[in-house]
Structures are given as C-alpha cells and as structure tokens.
Motif scaffolding. Structure first.
Motif, PDB file in Angstrom:
ATOM      1  N   LYS A   1     -43.285  46.993  -3.572  1.00  0.00           N
ATOM      2  CA  LYS A   1     -43.976  48.283  -3.486  1.00  0.00           C
ATOM      3  C   LYS A   1     -44.678  48.628  -4.804  1.00  0.00           C
ATOM      4  O   LYS A   1     -45.834  48.976  -4.827  1.00  0.00           O
ATOM      5  CB  LYS A   1     -42.973  49.377  -3.125  1.00  0.00           C
ATOM      6  N   ASP A   2     -43.966  48.527  -5.896  1.00  0.00           N
ATOM      7  CA  ASP A   2     -44.432  49.005  -7.206  1.00  0.00           C
ATOM      8  C   ASP A   2     -44.868  47.832  -8.087  1.00  0.00           C
ATOM      9  O   ASP A   2     -44.049  47.012  -8.500  1.00  0.00           O
ATOM     10  CB  ASP A   2     -43.303  49.788  -7.874  1.00  0.00           C
TER      11      ASP A   2
ATOM     12  N   ASN B   1     -45.861  47.823 -11.164  1.00  0.00           N
ATOM     13  CA  ASN B   1     -45.295  47.878 -12.519  1.00  0.00           C
ATOM     14  C   ASN B   1     -43.896  47.282 -12.564  1.00  0.00           C
ATOM     15  O   ASN B   1     -43.544  46.577 -13.509  1.00  0.00           O
ATOM     16  CB  ASN B   1     -45.279  49.310 -13.045  1.00  0.00           C
ATOM     17  N   LYS B   2     -43.088  47.556 -11.536  1.00  0.00           N
ATOM     18  CA  LYS B   2     -41.745  46.969 -11.488  1.00  0.00           C
ATOM     19  C   LYS B   2     -41.831  45.461 -11.290  1.00  0.00           C
ATOM     20  O   LYS B   2     -41.017  44.708 -11.827  1.00  0.00           O
ATOM     21  CB  LYS B   2     -40.932  47.601 -10.360  1.00  0.00           C
TER      22      LYS B   2
ATOM     23  N   GLN C   1     -47.999  43.273  -1.416  1.00  0.00           N
ATOM     24  CA  GLN C   1     -47.702  44.672  -1.725  1.00  0.00           C
ATOM     25  C   GLN C   1     -47.642  45.443  -0.409  1.00  0.00           C
ATOM     26  O   GLN C   1     -48.553  45.353   0.418  1.00  0.00           O
ATOM     27  CB  GLN C   1     -48.751  45.268  -2.652  1.00  0.00           C
TER      28      GLN C   1
ATOM     29  N   ASP D   1     -45.890  49.220   1.434  1.00  0.00           N
ATOM     30  CA  ASP D   1     -45.138  50.473   1.309  1.00  0.00           C
ATOM     31  C   ASP D   1     -44.712  50.926   2.701  1.00  0.00           C
ATOM     32  O   ASP D   1     -45.548  51.285   3.528  1.00  0.00           O
ATOM     33  CB  ASP D   1     -45.994  51.538   0.633  1.00  0.00           C
TER      34      ASP D   1
END
Length: 80
Positions: free
Chosen positions: A33-34, A36-37, A55, A57
């Motif tokens: 989802k993220d 950055n993570k 990606q 969500d």
C-alpha cells in the motif's frame, strides 16, 4: 524455475519476516500500500529487482464495492 509466492502487506511485521526468509529462494509478488514503507523494506533487506511489485489499497476496492462499482463502470464507459 522458482515458485512464485504473493505476500500481501510485505511491510508489516509478519510480511517483512516472510520477505526476509523467502526473498532469495522464491519469485515474490509484493502487494503493498505505502511506497515509503516499501522503500524502508528495501533499505533493510536489499533490492526488489527480481520480484514483482503491485501497489494496491483495499480501501479503494471496498469503496467501489459499496457503491456497486459505479466509478469503475463510469471510467470504462468513458473509454468506449
């Protein structure tokens, strides 16, 4: 040929441990989802070059489900 395994939420506590243990032996599909993570996971355990990244969500899917997928149908109609 390596077996392909999907890890949903590879940046979480369980998912990151699965990634750490499987990254060298399997062809992985990382559903995250993220971004950055995901970058943090890459900094910790190395490059994702040999793995597929998707990606996604689930919140967006649930919104579409609750509205009867009208936004999806509207976007497809615009393409026709």
């Amino acid at each position: 040929m390596k077996k392909r395994i999907a890890i949903i939420a590879p940046t979480g506590m369980l998912g990151s441990m699965l990634y750490k243990c499987m990254k060298d032996e399997y062809s992985l599909v990382l559903i995250y989802k993220d971004k950055n993570k995901l970058k943090q996971l890459e900094r910790t355990y190395g490059s994702f070059n040999s793995h597929k990244l998707i990606q996604f969500d689930i919140v967006d899917l649930s919104k579409d489900f609750l509205t009867g997928f009208h936004s999806f149908a509207d976007s497809r109609a615009a393409l026709l």
